[in-house]
Write a protein that holds these residues in place. Structure first.
Motif, short mmCIF file in Angstrom:
data_model
loop_
_atom_site.label_atom_id
_atom_site.label_comp_id
_atom_site.label_asym_id
_atom_site.label_seq_id
_atom_site.Cartn_x
_atom_site.Cartn_y
_atom_site.Cartn_z
N LEU A 9 -28.54 -45.41 -36.30
CA LEU A 9 -27.77 -46.89 -35.95
C LEU A 9 -29.07 -47.82 -35.76
N SER A 10 -29.11 -48.83 -36.51
CA SER A 10 -30.18 -50.07 -35.99
C SER A 10 -29.32 -51.16 -35.67
N ILE A 11 -29.69 -51.50 -34.52
CA ILE A 11 -29.07 -52.82 -33.95
C ILE A 11 -30.10 -53.89 -33.88
N GLY A 85 -32.08 -47.68 -39.72
CA GLY A 85 -31.06 -46.81 -39.59
C GLY A 85 -30.09 -46.74 -40.73
N ASP A 86 -29.27 -45.65 -40.73
CA ASP A 86 -28.07 -45.54 -41.87
C ASP A 86 -27.35 -46.77 -41.63
N ILE A 87 -27.00 -47.24 -40.55
CA ILE A 87 -26.01 -48.23 -40.51
C ILE A 87 -26.79 -49.41 -39.66
N ILE A 88 -26.61 -50.61 -40.20
CA ILE A 88 -27.16 -51.68 -39.43
C ILE A 88 -26.11 -52.58 -38.88
N LEU A 89 -26.23 -52.81 -37.62
CA LEU A 89 -25.32 -53.61 -36.90
C LEU A 89 -26.02 -54.79 -36.42
N ARG A 164 -23.91 -50.64 -44.31
CA ARG A 164 -24.86 -49.40 -44.81
C ARG A 164 -26.11 -50.23 -45.12
N ARG A 165 -26.92 -49.31 -44.46
CA ARG A 165 -28.51 -49.81 -44.91
C ARG A 165 -28.98 -50.18 -46.19
#
Length: 261
Positions: A9-11, A85-89, A164-165
């Motif tokens: 995860l990337s915030i 990250g795989d997912i960016i928040l 998703r990134r």
């Protein structure tokens, strides 16, 4: 797929003169992440702040990306393109939507949606402390958005969004209003970058999952009702004009997505 060197995860947090509110936000995120089984990075994008925003972010252990002051849209884009990250928040510096709402967006992404956005509308959503006139302004603005650019989304402007990134990079590399040549701005610049991002997402064929979330109105909000209403309206109109003029390249094959379950 996450590697040993990449977080799950990337915030990404855009911040302009947020030295007062940012420490509490980063502390809340850190306390939440300590109990999670995945790795995460926190990126604070300092949007040309004139205070100690960068310093307090670094002291809290966040990665700081310093940018010239070009507004929230440019800052969000810079952070999303730098994220690993795989997912960016994406979330706001005041954490108006609590980090505890993130698992709901994560669940949607893991069901196959490439984009999940927090919504302050719909069953299960809540707005705490919002003045009535701000709510009316928001509903009128959303009506204009649906009329001019986007259909089927109840709340485009909630600052809590997950992508998703690969999808985030695909979209942010195509934006025009707050892209590489975005001009320097003066003062706080609340923008409707979300409209361009979601417009491109729909044009590219990505399915957007709207998740009702909790949200609280910030007493230190930087929104100027008159100035920012005009800027946001201008952004929406520019999205439609850009589309009419063929400025958006949406013809290539979109990133493959899993059918939402």
């Amino acid at each position: 797929m996450t590697t040993n060197n990449e977080p799950f995860l990337s915030i990404v947090i855009p911040a302009y003169n947020e030295e007062r509110r940012l420490p509490a936000t980063l502390a809340a995120i850190k306390a939440f992440l300590v109990n999670e089984p995945y790795t995460a990075e926190v990126i604070v994008v300092d949007d040309g702040s004139e205070d100690g925003t960068a310093e307090v972010a670094e002291a809290a252990g966040a990665t700081v990306l310093r940018c010239a002051h070009r507004g929230k849209g440019f800052a969000v884009r810079a952070g999303a393109l730098a994220a690993r990250g795989d997912i960016i928040l994406l979330c706001d510096a005041d954490l108006a939507t609590p980090i505890e709402e993130w698992p709901r967006l994560r669940a949607a992404i893991e069901r196959g949606y490439p984009i999940a956005i927090g919504s302050r509308e719909g069953i299960g959503a809540s707005r705490e402390g919002e003045p009535w006139y701000r709510h009316v302004m928001g509903r009128v603005f959303n009506w204009i958005i649906r009329l001019v650019a986007l259909r089927g989304i109840k709340d485009t402007q909630c600052g809590f969004k997950a992508l998703r990134r690969a999808v985030a990079r695909d979209l942010f590399q195509r934006v025009r209003i707050y892209g590489d040549d975005a001009p320097i701005v003066h003062g706080a610049a609340v923008t409707a970058y979300d409209v361009e991002l979601l417009f491109l997402a729909q044009r590219r064929g990505y399915t957007i999952c709207e998740i009702p979330v909790k949200w609280r109105y910030g007493t230190e909000t930087k929104v100027n009702p008159l100035r920012d209403s005009w800027r946001n309206l201008r952004d929406v109109l520019r999205v439609r004009i850009n589309d009419w003029c063929g400025k958006y390249d949406v013809t290539s094959t979109p990133i493959e997505e899993v059918a939402p379950r």
